[in-house]
Design a protein around this motif. Structure first.
Motif, PDB file in Angstrom:
ATOM      1  N   ASP A  35       0.829  -1.196   0.000  1.00 62.52           N
ATOM      2  CA  ASP A  35       0.000   0.000   0.000  1.00 62.52           C
ATOM      3  C   ASP A  35       0.872   1.256   0.000  1.00 62.52           C
ATOM      4  O   ASP A  35       0.587   2.229  -0.717  1.00 62.52           O
ATOM      5  CB  ASP A  35      -0.917   0.016   1.223  1.00 62.52           C
ATOM      6  CG  ASP A  35      -1.928  -1.107   1.213  1.00 62.52           C
ATOM      7  OD1 ASP A  35      -1.507  -2.275   1.140  1.00 62.52           O
ATOM      8  OD2 ASP A  35      -3.135  -0.837   1.296  1.00 62.52           O
ATOM      9  N   ALA A  36       1.945   1.223   0.800  1.00 67.10           N
ATOM     10  CA  ALA A  36       2.861   2.369   0.857  1.00 67.10           C
ATOM     11  C   ALA A  36       3.577   2.554  -0.472  1.00 67.10           C
ATOM     12  O   ALA A  36       3.768   3.684  -0.942  1.00 67.10           O
ATOM     13  CB  ALA A  36       3.861   2.189   1.990  1.00 67.10           C
ATOM     14  N   ASN A  37       3.978   1.449  -1.097  1.00 71.07           N
ATOM     15  CA  ASN A  37       4.672   1.533  -2.384  1.00 71.07           C
ATOM     16  C   ASN A  37       3.782   2.139  -3.464  1.00 71.07           C
ATOM     17  O   ASN A  37       4.282   2.753  -4.415  1.00 71.07           O
ATOM     18  CB  ASN A  37       5.138   0.138  -2.833  1.00 71.07           C
ATOM     19  CG  ASN A  37       6.288  -0.381  -2.007  1.00 71.07           C
ATOM     20  OD1 ASN A  37       6.955   0.384  -1.316  1.00 71.07           O
ATOM     21  ND2 ASN A  37       6.524  -1.679  -2.061  1.00 71.07           N
ATOM     22  N   ASN A  38       2.473   1.964  -3.325  1.00 66.70           N
ATOM     23  CA  ASN A  38       1.545   2.436  -4.356  1.00 66.70           C
ATOM     24  C   ASN A  38       1.043   3.859  -4.123  1.00 66.70           C
ATOM     25  O   ASN A  38       0.241   4.365  -4.900  1.00 66.70           O
ATOM     26  CB  ASN A  38       0.338   1.485  -4.446  1.00 66.70           C
ATOM     27  CG  ASN A  38       0.713   0.141  -5.042  1.00 66.70           C
ATOM     28  OD1 ASN A  38       1.697   0.020  -5.775  1.00 66.70           O
ATOM     29  ND2 ASN A  38      -0.044  -0.888  -4.706  1.00 66.70           N
ATOM     30  N   VAL A  39       1.509   4.494  -3.037  1.00 66.15           N
ATOM     31  CA  VAL A  39       1.070   5.865  -2.761  1.00 66.15           C
ATOM     32  C   VAL A  39       1.701   6.817  -3.776  1.00 66.15           C
ATOM     33  O   VAL A  39       2.921   6.919  -3.876  1.00 66.15           O
ATOM     34  CB  VAL A  39       1.450   6.296  -1.327  1.00 66.15           C
ATOM     35  CG1 VAL A  39       1.208   7.797  -1.150  1.00 66.15           C
ATOM     36  CG2 VAL A  39       0.638   5.511  -0.307  1.00 66.15           C
ATOM     37  N   LEU A  40       0.863   7.484  -4.525  1.00 62.31           N
ATOM     38  CA  LEU A  40       1.336   8.471  -5.490  1.00 62.31           C
ATOM     39  C   LEU A  40       0.832   9.872  -5.135  1.00 62.31           C
ATOM     40  O   LEU A  40       1.508  10.865  -5.375  1.00 62.31           O
ATOM     41  CB  LEU A  40       0.868   8.105  -6.904  1.00 62.31           C
ATOM     42  CG  LEU A  40       1.503   6.842  -7.498  1.00 62.31           C
ATOM     43  CD1 LEU A  40       0.893   6.564  -8.857  1.00 62.31           C
ATOM     44  CD2 LEU A  40       2.997   6.992  -7.621  1.00 62.31           C
ATOM     45  N   ILE A  41      -0.357   9.936  -4.570  1.00 65.30           N
ATOM     46  CA  ILE A  41      -0.946  11.212  -4.183  1.00 65.30           C
ATOM     47  C   ILE A  41      -1.166  11.194  -2.674  1.00 65.30           C
ATOM     48  O   ILE A  41      -1.845  10.314  -2.147  1.00 65.30           O
ATOM     49  CB  ILE A  41      -2.282  11.452  -4.906  1.00 65.30           C
ATOM     50  CG1 ILE A  41      -2.074  11.435  -6.429  1.00 65.30           C
ATOM     51  CG2 ILE A  41      -2.908  12.770  -4.470  1.00 65.30           C
ATOM     52  CD1 ILE A  41      -3.344  11.548  -7.218  1.00 65.30           C
ATOM     53  N   TYR A  42      -0.580  12.155  -1.992  1.00 68.42           N
ATOM     54  CA  TYR A  42      -0.738  12.235  -0.545  1.00 68.42           C
ATOM     55  C   TYR A  42      -2.023  12.981  -0.200  1.00 68.42           C
ATOM     56  O   TYR A  42      -2.274  14.075  -0.698  1.00 68.42           O
ATOM     57  CB  TYR A  42       0.453  12.952   0.078  1.00 68.42           C
ATOM     58  CG  TYR A  42       1.748  12.183  -0.045  1.00 68.42           C
ATOM     59  CD1 TYR A  42       1.940  11.028   0.690  1.00 68.42           C
ATOM     60  CD2 TYR A  42       2.759  12.614  -0.884  1.00 68.42           C
ATOM     61  CE1 TYR A  42       3.120  10.310   0.596  1.00 68.42           C
ATOM     62  CE2 TYR A  42       3.947  11.908  -0.996  1.00 68.42           C
ATOM     63  CZ  TYR A  42       4.133  10.747  -0.251  1.00 68.42           C
ATOM     64  OH  TYR A  42       5.296  10.046  -0.351  1.00 68.42           O
ATOM     65  N   GLN A  43      -2.850  12.373   0.627  1.00 66.74           N
ATOM     66  CA  GLN A  43      -4.066  13.016   1.096  1.00 66.74           C
ATOM     67  C   GLN A  43      -3.952  13.351   2.577  1.00 66.74           C
ATOM     68  O   GLN A  43      -4.192  14.481   2.987  1.00 66.74           O
ATOM     69  CB  GLN A  43      -5.282  12.112   0.859  1.00 66.74           C
ATOM     70  CG  GLN A  43      -5.542  11.823  -0.612  1.00 66.74           C
ATOM     71  CD  GLN A  43      -6.675  10.835  -0.808  1.00 66.74           C
ATOM     72  OE1 GLN A  43      -6.981  10.057   0.078  1.00 66.74           O
ATOM     73  NE2 GLN A  43      -7.284  10.860  -1.981  1.00 66.74           N
ATOM     74  N   GLU A  44      -3.547  12.356   3.371  1.00 68.51           N
ATOM     75  CA  GLU A  44      -3.469  12.559   4.814  1.00 68.51           C
ATOM     76  C   GLU A  44      -2.280  13.437   5.204  1.00 68.51           C
ATOM     77  O   GLU A  44      -2.431  14.377   5.986  1.00 68.51           O
ATOM     78  CB  GLU A  44      -3.375  11.202   5.534  1.00 68.51           C
ATOM     79  CG  GLU A  44      -4.513  10.243   5.235  1.00 68.51           C
ATOM     80  CD  GLU A  44      -5.851  10.741   5.722  1.00 68.51           C
ATOM     81  OE1 GLU A  44      -5.864  11.617   6.600  1.00 68.51           O
ATOM     82  OE2 GLU A  44      -6.890  10.264   5.234  1.00 68.51           O
TER      83      GLU A  44
END
Length: 635
Positions: A149-158
């Motif tokens: 899940d962390a590897n797939n983060v492209l857009i930060y929301q939190e």
């Protein structure tokens, strides 16, 4: 056996768990907020107190201690602990891990909380360094199985809600923070100086905070079935459990306490009266063995730990332990730890995994065996220690070897990014198209400016540096034939998606785009249908083809009246349709003042869809409109 080693073990073992509610420096103190978490973790044996019934909640936690605590979250059975310890024994001995920490760090390695490479870097630097919030967030995210899940983060929301994100955006742990905030394990805090929400990824973690994070993680792990509770059936190894083929380094064959030291581990083992000693299958005495003799041993946890950590179970001279080769075609990855050459034959040892357990694979090839070193075709004579090896074997025989040195560079033309289990970057070099794995934290420069990897344009000239097999940095130069700056007039999404832009010279042009056209805004990527009339954009073109679109973020203040079209409490977002028909995304936070038409204070919860509202706010550094005041005109 050195006496100080024995005394040290006795001291460590004397620090026993103190049961819930009995820590005198927690209850009724400033750390009482963490009492329930401390008690819960103490009862599980994950965190322990000190002599005198104290916990020292304000004390710092070292990186090594953090790994031990995280390893205990899995609640391995005794057999599982033994197998994990055996799998990583050579690594931990080589690194000089403390005896008290070895078993739990072996679990951390076995569960992927830290890699051997990361652990080696830690021990080479300072194992006693205090763990920080970013690092412990990464460790616990991996414990929860959120690595992908962390590897797939492209857009930060939190994490964009933390005001220190922008100044510290190169911290490699933000993706883990993003997924752990969503998992409700970790959150930010209010900076007492500015009153703003911050995360402070580089700040140290106290024992009280550590207990809180561990307890929340443990609860989630239980719900996901990740806690073993000492009952899981361990993987059956293909060789006798805890077996080693090695030589004797030293021995104490007489006296009430008899010991033997083995060369491969450097550890001392107690030889009790129940140990079975044989030579060529016949009974033998410890006195009959000598230094330098080749032996096969099995061992286990010592039931008299004040003497030593391990005890010898069996030892035989004149016998070897071998692993039957895996059938079929199997691939192994890992560092080359040993290499010898004799009469045109190279034998090398690879630090890898097999059956989800640590395995030191031994391979033999001729010096003329064809291999790939980085991007070059070579022979096995180029194989050296400390290279990263990808070995493919069929029925135990090597069929291909790809080696990666510590540093490799490649130059070519950027062709895009492939998102998946492992994010990859595409490059065309010397007429060959390649896909290279992106490392966890990639440093990217383009035309002398640091950018995100997603801001590279197709066709850019790039030089990539790889650390072993992963891209660690990219230096790029824009080579697109045309750049157009302007304002979005319209986006038409039909059979063919069209984007109409009014350039800075006043000329309007229409371009064909697809949903796959990269559109970048701030620190992330958005979709083509997220564009709105009035957005200021830069188009990067090759001929008449749009390679990518960059949306400029706005600055300054804004005030307008509109109708609420959509709200998202989780994202703290409102989509508002202005009176001129255009739509705006408006964000709010704890500082936003909600009032009714009489000027009385109210809350976000009083809003309903189609409410008429008046917005007054300012654009932040990411170009987001943050509402200072929201007045509800009608509902």
């Amino acid at each position: 056996m050195k006496r100080w080693m024995m005394i040290g073990l006795i001291v460590i073992l004397s620090i026993q768990p103190v049961f819930a509610g009995s820590f005198q420096d927690v209850a009724g103190t400033d750390y009482e907020w963490a009492e329930q978490y401390i008690d819960a973790m103490n009862e599980k044996g994950i965190l322990k107190g000190y002599e005198g019934g104290v916990f020292k909640p304000g004390g710092s936690v070292t990186y090594e201690q953090a790994l031990v605590m995280a390893g205990r979250l899995f609640q391995y059975s005794a057999d599982e602990v033994t197998q994990a310890s055996k799998a990583y024994q050579a690594t931990l001995v080589t690194l000089g891990a403390a005896n008290w920490a070895k078993a739990d760090i072996a679990i951390a390695l076995n569960e992927g909380l830290i890699s051997v490479t990361e652990l080696t870097a830690l021990y080479n630097k300072d194992r006693a360094q205090a763990v920080n919030k970013g690092e412990i967030t990464r460790i616990l995210a991996r414990a929860l199985g959120l690595e992908q899940d962390a590897n797939n983060v492209l857009i930060y929301q939190e994490v964009e809600n933390f005001t220190d994100f922008t100044s510290k955006k190169n911290n490699p742990n933000w993706a883990y923070v993003e997924v752990m905030v969503k998992a409700e394990i970790i959150n930010g805090l209010t900076d007492p100086k500015t009153g703003q929400l911050v995360f402070q990824p580089d700040s140290e973690v106290s024992r009280a905070v550590m207990a809180t994070l561990l307890s929340r993680t443990y609860t989630k792990m239980e719900a996901k079935g990740l806690v073993h509770t000492g009952s899981q059936t361990p993987v059956t190894p293909t060789t006798p459990a805890n077996a080693l083929t090695t030589t004797i380094s030293n021995l104490i064959p007489t006296g009430s306490n008899r010991f033997i030291q083995l060369q491969v581990t450097g550890e001392w083992y107690r030889v009790g009266s129940d140990a079975v000693l044989t030579r060529n299958g016949q009974p033998a005495t410890l006195e009959s063995f000598s230094k330098g003799e080749s032996v096969v041993v099995t061992y286990g946890k010592d039931d008299q730990p004040a003497n030593n950590t391990y005890k010898l179970i069996t030892m035989n001279s004149g016998q070897a332990v071998t692993n039957p080769p895996a059938t079929g075609t199997v691939s192994y990855e890992g560092m080359v730890t040993q290499r010898t050459e004799n009469n045109g034959v190279i034998t090398f040892v690879q630090d890898s995994f097999e059956n989800q357990l640590k395995a030191y694979k031994t391979w033999t090839v001729n010096t003329t065996f064809p291999i790939t070193l980085g991007f070059e075709a070579m022979t096995a004579s180029s194989l050296m220690q400390n290279q990263f090896a990808q070995v493919t074997a069929k029925n135990g025989q090597v069929v291909s070897i790809v080696l990666w040195p510590a540093t490799t560079t490649i130059s070519g033309t950027f062709q895009g990014i492939v998102f998946g289990e492992q994010n990859k970057v595409k490059i065309q070099a010397n007429g060959v198209n390649r896909e290279l794995v992106l490392g966890k934290s990639v440093y990217v420069m383009k035309n002398g400016k640091q950018i995100l990897v997603t801001e590279l344009g197709i066709g850019d000239s790039v030089t990539m540096t790889l650390s072993y097999q992963e891209v660690s940095s990219i230096m790029g130069t824009a080579t697109t034939s045309q750049t157009i700056q302007g304002e979005v007039v319209s986006v038409t999404i039909a059979g063919t998606t069209e984007l109409k832009v009014k350039a800075s010279n006043g000329v309007e042009s229409t371009y064909s785009v697809t949903t796959a056209t990269p559109v970048y805004k701030g620190n992330g990527q958005i979709q083509i249908y997220d564009l709105r009339p009035g957005n200021q954009v830069t188009l990067y073109l090759m001929g008449d083809q749009i390679l990518n679109i960059s949306v400029q973020t706005q600055t300054g203040s804004a005030a307008f009246v509109g109708k609420l079209m959509l709200s998202d409490y989780g994202l703290q977002l409102m989509m508002v349709e202005k009176t001129d028909g255009t739509q705006m995304n408006v964000y709010y936070n704890s500082q936003t003042n909600f009032i009714n038409s009489s000027g009385q204070s109210t809350s976000f919860g009083q809003l309903t869809l189609s409410s008429q509202i008046s917005i007054a706010g300012e654009y932040n550094s990411e170009g987001k409109l943050m509402a200072n005041t929201v007045m509800i005109l009608s509902q």
